[in-house]
Design an enzyme around this catalytic site. Structure first.
Site: not given
Ligand SMILES: NC(=O)c1ccc[n+]([C@@H]2O[C@H](COP(=O)([O-])OP(=O)(O)OC[C@H]3O[C@@H](n4cnc5c(N)ncnc54)[C@H](O)[C@@H]3O)[C@@H](O)[C@H]2O)c1
Length: 308
Positions: A197, A210
Site C-alpha cells: 500500500s 495497518y
Molecule cells: N482500496 C484502497 O484504497 C487500497 C489502498 C492500498 C492498498 N490496498 C490493498 O488492496 C488489497 C485489496 O483491498 P481492496 O481495497 O480491494 O478491498 P476489499 O475489501 O474489496 O478487499 C479485501 C478483501 O480481503 C478479504 N479478507 C479480509 N479479511 C479476510 C480474512 N480474514 N480471510 C479471508 N479473506 C479476508 C475480503 O474477502 C475482501 O474481499 C488489500 O490488501 C488492501 O490493503 C487497498
C-alpha cells in the site's frame, strides 16, 4: 472550464454510505466500482471506457487470489481469467454474494472459477485453501496475496490490541501461511504478487497498525524474492494508492471523509483510482513480461510521490 479531474470513470463524486464494521461488499458500493473497463482517450481529448481484452499472457495458468471476491482482488481475478487463467478466489463467508459475481465474470471469460470461503486468520484454513486450489486445478502458477483489513484509530493510547493482532494476522501472518503451503506446489516460472500500500511508504496517522503490516509486506516481498530467485520463482508487490473499493466505507462511515482523510486530496490526479486501474500491474508482474522483475514494488497512486 473546471479544474477537477476529467475521467470517464463514475466514482469522482463519493456519496455518504455506511458499511462500517466490514468486511464491505462491492454490491453495496454506490457508485459501483469499475473492475473491467480501461479508460481511453479519443482524438478530441474525451475519455471513454473500453472492456479489457486479454492477450493470452497467462494462458492455461492456475491462479489463486485471496480477497478475490471484491475490489482490487476481483479485478485481478477477472483480468487474469481474460488472460487465460483458471482462478481460485478466497474470501470471508459473509462475502458470498460478491464472490458469486466474480465467479460469473471469470466464467464469462471462458475460464473455470473455484470459490473458497475461508477465514485466512486460521493457519489451517490457509492450508485448506491451497489444498482446495490444487484439488480444483492440479497446479499453482500464481499466488496473489491480497486479503486485508484496516480499522481506524486516531490515538495510540486508546488502540485496541485485539484489533492490532487481528490486523497483523489477516494482513501479514496469513501471507506467511499461504506462501509456506503454496511453495511445495510452485516451480520455476511461477510467481507471487502481494498487495502492499501507499501507506507502507507514506505512513498514515489513523492507520498505524495497518500501515505497519503493509511495510512488513514490502519487506517480506524483497526478502523472499532474494531467497526464491535461485529457484526461478519471482516475488513482487503492488502498492495501490487510494482505490474505490469496499475497504473504504467498511473502514469509516462516510467514504467522502474517508477518502479525504486517507489522502485522495494528495493525489495529483485528484480522484480515487478504480480497481481496474491497479489490476493491470498484478497481471504484468505475474506475466512473462516481468521475467526480469523480482523484489519489486509497483506503485499505482494517481501521482502520490512515494518515499523509500
Ligand atoms: N482500496 C484502497 O484504497 C487500497 C489502498 C492500498 C492498498 N490496498 C490493498 O488492496 C488489497 C485489496 O483491498 P481492496 O481495497 O480491494 O478491498 P476489499 O475489501 O474489496 O478487499 C479485501 C478483501 O480481503 C478479504 N479478507 C479480509 N479479511 C479476510 C480474512 N480474514 N480471510 C479471508 N479473506 C479476508 C475480503 O474477502 C475482501 O474481499 C488489500 O490488501 C488492501 O490493503 C487497498
Amino acid at each position: 472550464m473546471s479544474d477537477g479531474p476529467v475521467t470517464a470513470y463514475p466514482a469522482t463524486e463519493l456519496k455518504p454510505q455506511d458499511q462500517t464494521g466490514g468486511p464491505g461488499l462491492d454490491s453495496k458500493l454506490d457508485p459501483q466500482a469499475n473492475w473491467t473497463e480501461l479508460e481511453h482517450w479519443d482524438e478530441d481529448g474525451k475519455p471513454y471506457l473500453k472492456e479489457y481484452e486479454g492477450r493470452g499472457l497467462l494462458k492455461d495458468k492456475a491462479v489463486l487470489v485471496t480477497g478475490g471476491d471484491s475490489g482490487i482482488g476481483r479485478s485481478v481475478a477477472i483480468l487474469m481469467a481474460r488472460e487465460g487463467a483458471d482462478v481460485s478466489i478466497v474470501y470471508l463467508p459473509e462475502e458470498e454474494e460478491d464472490a458469486q459475481k466474480t465467479k460469473s465474470y471469470i466464467e464469462k471469460a471462458g475460464r473455470k472459477a473455484n470459490l473458497m470461503p475461508f477465514n485466512l486468520r486460521e493457519n489451517e484454513n490457509c492450508k485448506q485453501a491451497i489444498e482446495g486450489h490444487m484439488k480444483a486445478f492440479g497446479k499453482l502458477s500464481v499466488l496473489v496475496n491480497n486479503a486485508a483489513m484496516q480499522e481506524i484509530c486516531n490515538d495510540m493510547a486508546e488502540i485496541n490490541l485485539d484489533v492490532v493482532q487481528k490486523t497483523y494476522q489477516t494482513n501479514i501472518l496469513s501471507m506467511f501461511a499461504m506462501i509456506k503451503y503454496a511453495l511445495p506446489h510452485m516451480t520455476r516460472g511461477c510467481s507471487i504478487v502481494n498487495s502492499s500500500s501507499v501507506a507502507a511508504y507514506m505512513g498514515n496517522p489513523q492507520l498505524v497498525d495497518y500501515s505497519s503490516t503493509k511495510g512488513a509486506i514490502t519487506t517480506l516481498t524483497r526478502s523472499l524474492a532474494q531467497q526464491l530467485a535461485p529457484k526461478g520463482i519471482r516475488v513482487n508487490a503492488v502498492a495501490p494508492g487510494i482505490i474505490w473499493t469496499p475497504l473504504q466505507p467498511a473502514t469509516k462511515g462516510n467514504p467522502a471523509d474517508a477518502m479525504d482523510s486517507l489522502g485522495v486530496g494528495a493525489a495529483p490526479m485528484g480522484r480515487p483510482g478504480q480497481p481496474i486501474e491497479v489490476a493491470g500491474a498484478y497481471v504484468y508482474l505475474a506475466s512473462p513480461m516481468a521475467s526480469y522483475s523480482t523484489g519489486e514494488v509497483v506503485h499505482v497512486t494517481g501521482g502520490i510521490e512515494m518515499q523509500g
